[in-house]
Structures are given as C-alpha cells and as structure tokens.
Enzyme design. Structure first.
Site, short mmCIF file in Angstrom:
data_model
loop_
_atom_site.label_atom_id
_atom_site.label_comp_id
_atom_site.label_asym_id
_atom_site.label_seq_id
_atom_site.Cartn_x
_atom_site.Cartn_y
_atom_site.Cartn_z
N HIS A 1 -7.43 -5.84 -1.64
CA HIS A 1 -6.10 -5.80 -0.94
C HIS A 1 -5.58 -6.32 0.59
CE1 HIS A 1 -4.10 -1.26 -0.89
NE2 HIS A 1 -4.06 -1.21 0.18
N SER B 1 0.88 -0.72 -0.04
CA SER B 1 -0.26 0.05 0.04
C SER B 1 0.72 1.20 0.09
CB SER B 1 -0.62 0.22 1.55
OG SER B 1 -2.00 1.17 1.30
N ASP C 1 -8.81 -5.75 -6.13
CA ASP C 1 -8.13 -4.50 -5.11
C ASP C 1 -8.80 -3.65 -5.88
OD1 ASP C 1 -7.02 -2.50 -3.49
OD2 ASP C 1 -5.45 -3.14 -3.76
#
Length: 634
Positions: A327, A192, A296
């Site tokens: 994610h 991320s 995602d």
C-alpha cells in the site's frame, strides 16, 4: 458552465520567450515541450471556503458545511483548473510517507498543505483544493465511510467550483464566496481512502470532474471489510471514530447505522450495496489513471480489478500502473517518473495540452524491483479464462476424480499451508503442476469453484494461487511494504514558509523467496446460494460455490510450479466459523478459472511426487492489524 479558455487551439498556449513577471503571470499558462511551466511565482492565494453539502449528517437542524482549503495562483485574472484531494486524514493521521497534516496560522488561514501537489502545480497554473470530509478536521457532519455523506462532501466542492453549490467564508453564517477564479475543470487524486472518494464521486457522473487518479483505492467497501460471506474481523465504525478523532458526540446515530449495516456474518446488506461504486461505473465521464500495488494486502487488488473491468466496458479513457509494492504511493516507489507522468496527465485533461500522453503505453507493470514493462493496453483486458482442475496427482487441464479433505485449523494461515508443499498437511489440500515448460502470465481476476462437504453447520474456505520457485521481489510484506525511507531529500516545486516541497527519498527493499502467493480468495460456504443471506449447512451434504480470487498480473517463469491451495480459516485475514470442522472436496466438481495471457503451455500434474521446494526463507506475514488504512502514512 464555466468558461474554458483552453478550448482555444493548443498552439496558442505555447508562450515561449516570456520573461517571468507580471506579463507572464497574466498568461493562463505557459507550455514548453508539452508541459506547463512554473511562471506563477508570486505568493499564492490561500483561503478556506466552507461549502454546503445539502445534508444534515449530525442532526442539528443546520445544513452541513465542509472545509475546502484552497491555494491558487495570484496575479492573474485568468481562471485556472483544480487538483483536488478530499480526505478524512488531514488532522488525525496525515498524508504521504511523512504523515503530513494540514497547518494553519493564528487567524485560522491554511498554511501547510500536505504532499507536493500545491508546491509543484500551483506555479504551473493550477489551484489545489484539499477537502476535509464531513465529520473530520474543520468540517461539519459525520463520517459514514464511503456513503452519501463522504461522497457528497467532495461532490459538493466540485459543484461549488462549477457555480452550482453555495460556499461561505465561515463555518456558520458568514458571507457568500464564489469560485470565479476556477474554470470548473477538476482532477481528483488521492491514495487509499482519498482515492476511494475519487472513485465514488466519479461514479456520480458529476459535471466538471475531468479526471481521477485513484491510488490503492477501494471500489466496494464490502470487499474491504468482507469477502464473499466472510469477515476480515473489523467494522467501518472503528475507522469512522478514528478519523473523527475519537468520534463526535452528535454522530452516535451514524455509527449505529454503520454497525447495523455490517453484520458479523458477512452478508451483503443495503448499506454495503450503497457503498459499491462498481455498478455505477457507467456514469463515469472522467478519465482514470489508476495505480495499485500487486502486493497490497490492505486495499486488496480485487478493488482495482473489478473497477478497471467496469470502466473498460464503458470504454473510459484510462491508464494503469501496477507495482510490486504493498500500500504505497508512486511518489515513493517511482518518484521522478511519477511526477513527470502525472504532470503530463493533468496538463492534458485539465489544461487541454496536446502532449501525446494518451498515445503513450496505457499500462506499466513492475516485473522485478524497479524493472518496468510497458504495453499499449493492459493485457488483463485481453486475457482468456482458462480452467484448471485439481486432481489426485496435482493440477492439470483435464478434470480430476476422487476426493480430498482437510480439517479447518484456525491457528494456521496461508503461509503455514504454503511453506512445506512437499509435506502432507491435514489443514489444507495442495494441487501443483509439474515444472512449467514455458512462462505463463496470469493477468486479471480469477475465481475458484468448489464442491465441498462440511462436517459441521459452518464452514469457511480460503484459496490461493502459488508460484513455487526462486525469485527476488520487492519486500512488500516487510515494514515499508517494498520501500525504505532514506535520509536524503529531493524537492518538487516551490518552497513556501510553512509548506516546503522537499521529501525524504526512498529506495526499493527486496527479498529472496522460494514461493510467492499471487492471488487469494475467501468465502463462507453458507453463502453458496446468496451473498445476502447465509443458510445453515447440513453436515455431510455437499454444496457448490464459486468465489473470487484477487486480481493479479504475474508471470510464472518456466521451471516454476503453479499450485492451488484450498484450506479453511486463513488466520492472517478471516475470522473462524463457529464450528470449524473437516471439509471434503469433490475433485470432479472443483476447479480454478484463471485469466491467462497468450497460449497456455501443455500442463502436466505434479505426479505422485509432490513438489520438493522448501522455502529457505518464508516471507514475513502480514501485520495482524490489517486495517492499516487508519494508521499514519496511509
């Protein structure tokens, strides 16, 4: 330039038959079967070094220092390479599936290092360095969400590890600290925001960064908050305040700059351009091992696709995993294989071990839950652009004629539009093929071109590609985004007081679906001439615009139908225009361009009868709080 002991022939590194103890610890590394071995068994050195960034983000007249927490092997006089994770989340939100935070003893010395990197790799001859980005945890300065402050935070530590930046043993004043224990070779990793920083630092071309492992990472911050002129409804200043744990009082000007540079109308501004790493992919000298979830919806797959394409043009050494998850870190969807592969990757790029990792398949794609397909080169690089055309009778290879129209209803979203393909809807236009005669693989980044006539001065557009047919997939729209956390644990590396190497196991969660949205895109028709400047639309005047679909790698099986849906405001993702209205489509000047792998079978449009597939179970919709990146466990 640091001295690199691994420049010696790799055979010299294979030290078999050495018993654990002082003799083994004096060796730079022990390699067996192409893997470094855990011979550094003594308690590691743990320390914090504050590195000067050269910036004064908080405007106090003093150069900012960022905190780099280090854990490295003890009992050796040989320099070691570094695995580095630079993050804003070490005190606010945590890292990994268990949201681990950094911890310190009463003297402020680091004890708990989130995730398994230190536990596993330090005994094998690596140092692990976890960096607090400027403005977070124990670092000075201000968060600027992917800008110069963020990237320089991490780059400065790479420079310090190579003897090019000053480090100190205190956040202010203090004595100088050099990284004499470091070879200067660094591998950055992170999911991320952390992986995004790895992308950004690599795009500077900094010397000493040998490899990066970005997981679910952003490549352009504009594309995280906006899409071809439309807004996803949140701004970077909110994320900055979160990771600063409420916002630092001396960082108000930095937030004002973020707000000023991210106008709600979705235009591209210089602030966004500064935070786009893709144009600087030609500076990347590090190898890249990228991981992304095809499901995602936080850091959307477009980020992976455009970064990967730019790296391919540069011919950067690279490897790719694409999962069916959302994610999610690969440690939590393919754990044993991930640790083994990551181990070989770092051994090759940071220790110089010739273990064959670069000769293994370059891409691995999850085709069904826990079913992976390997290929020597990702086929997304080999796909051919194929143009399909919406027609009055469906979707086909020949241009259509006539018109279609829909009325923007901001209360609906993509799942409302897709759920009843056999029923007409005033809120969307749906074009479908007949059942496919053979499988079709779509891999890469597509686009949609529309010629649209708005009835009002404002018009937002949404497009999606849909696979209609039954399938069992990971439940990436569910709570765990494709995984479930179990009560059992497995351990990966050495346990230390206050820093254990054991983590809860996970398993795949699956769901049966009757359709799957495989690519999405959104745009503001007012930006048809320029993404930098929207222009009011003239009602009744047609405009042509091309906008991007998210990157995908999906096989539409024989017997399924492939459909294109075009609508107005997709309320699951974008904000509505000021004056939603009716939008007409000129079918002769509207098309979708798809990256198709192999030969496309002869397509026929669905015909007068629309597809009669009604989902028995409509997948759960994405969380309306799409900015999950600021939440624990991101």
């Amino acid at each position: 330039m640091r001295r690199r002991w691994w420049a010696l022939p790799c055979a010299a590194l294979v030290l078999t038959g050495i018993a654990p103890g002082a003799a083994a610890e004096q060796a730079p590394v022990q390699v067996r079967d192409g893997r470094s071995q855990p011979v550094f068994t003594a308690d590691p050195v743990r320390e914090t070094v504050w590195v000067e960034t050269g910036l004064d983000g908080d405007g106090d007249g003093v150069v900012d220092r960022v905190a780099a927490d280090v854990v490295r092997p003890s009992g050796t006089d040989r320099p070691v390479p570094v695995i580095m994770d630079a993050s804003p989340y070490y005190s606010c939100c945590g890292r990994g599936n268990e949201s681990e935070l950094k911890t310190y003893d009463e003297q402020g010395r680091p004890v708990g290092f989130p995730q398994f990197y230190d536990n596993y790799f330090v005994p094998r001859g690596y140092a692990t360095v976890l960096v607090d980005l400027s403005g977070t945890n124990r670092s000075e300065g201000c968060v600027d969400v992917g800008g110069a402050s963020d990237i320089t935070s991490a780059k400065a530590v790479v420079d310090w590890l190579n003897g090019r930046a000053p480090g100190f043993d205190a956040p202010s004043g203090g004595g100088p600290v050099e990284a004499g224990w470091s070879t200067g070779d660094v591998g950055m990793i992170g999911k991320s925001y952390d992986g995004t920083i790895a992308n950004g630092v690599a795009a500077t071309g900094v010397e000493g960064l040998r490899t990066i492992v970005p997981i679910g990472a952003i490549s352009s911050w504009y594309d995280y908050y906006r899409s071809d002129g439309v807004s996803f409804g949140f701004n970077p200043s909110g994320l900055a305040r979160t990771v600063e744990e409420g916002g630092r009082p001396d960082c108000g000007p930095a937030k004002q700059e973020l707000d000023a540079g991210s106008p709600a109308n979705g235009d591209v501004t210089p602030m966004w351009t500064e935070r786009d790493y893709v144009p600087n992919a030609d500076r990347v000298t590090a190898s890249v091992f990228a991981v992304h979830g095809l499901g995602d919806l936080n850091v959307k797959t477009l980020h992976l696709g455009q970064w990967w394409d730019a790296l391919a043009e540069r011919d950067v050494p690279r490897k790719l995993w694409l999962s069916q998850t959302g994610h999610v870190d690969p440690f939590d969807f393919r754990r044993a294989e991930w640790v083994e592969t990551l181990h070989a990757w770092f051994d090759h790029w940071l220790l110089g071990v010739d273990n064959g990792i670069t000769e293994e398949p370059a891409a691995s794609v999850e085709r069904a839950p826990d079913v992976w397909a390997d290929e020597p080169t990702w086929s997304g690089e080999l796909a051919k652009d194929t143009v399909l055309h919406p027609r009055e009778d469906g979707l086909g290879t020949q241009p259509g004629s006539g018109t279609a129209s829909f009325t923007d209803d901001p209360s609906l979203d993509e799942y409302d539009w897709a759920a009843d393909p056999d029923q007409p809807s005033p809120a969307r236009a749906l074009f479908s093929t007949a059942p496919l005669t053979s499988d079709v693989r779509i891999a890469g980044t597509g686009s949609v071109t529309v010629t649209a006539t708005p009835s009002t001065p404002t018009a937002h557009l949404s497009a999606m590609l849909v696979d209609y047919g039954p399938a069992t997939t990971r439940d990436y729209l569910g709570r765990g985004e494709g995984i479930r956390t179990l009560q059992t644990e497995s351990c990966w590396g050495e346990n230390r007081p206050g820093d254990d190497a054991c983590y809860f196991d996970t398993e795949a969660t699956t769901t049966d679906v009757d359709f799957e949205i495989i690519a999405r895109g959104w745009a503001d028709l007012a930006n048809h001439e320029s993404l930098s400047e929207e222009r009011p639309l003239e009602p009744g005047e047609p405009q042509t615009m091309t906008f991007r679909l998210a990157t995908t790698d999906h096989v539409v099986p024989a017997g399924h139908r492939l459909a294109l849906i075009i609508g107005g405001t997709d309320s699951a993702f974008i904000v509505a225009p000021r004056q939603p209205g009716e939008i007409g489509l000129d079918l002769s000047a509207t098309s979708v361009t798809l990256p198709v792998v192999g030969e496309l079978p002869a397509l026929t449009a669905a015909g007068p009868d629309k597809p009669s597939v009604r989902p028995e179970r409509v997948p759960a919709r994405p969380d309306v709080q799409l900015n999950r990146d600021v939440l624990p466990g991101s």
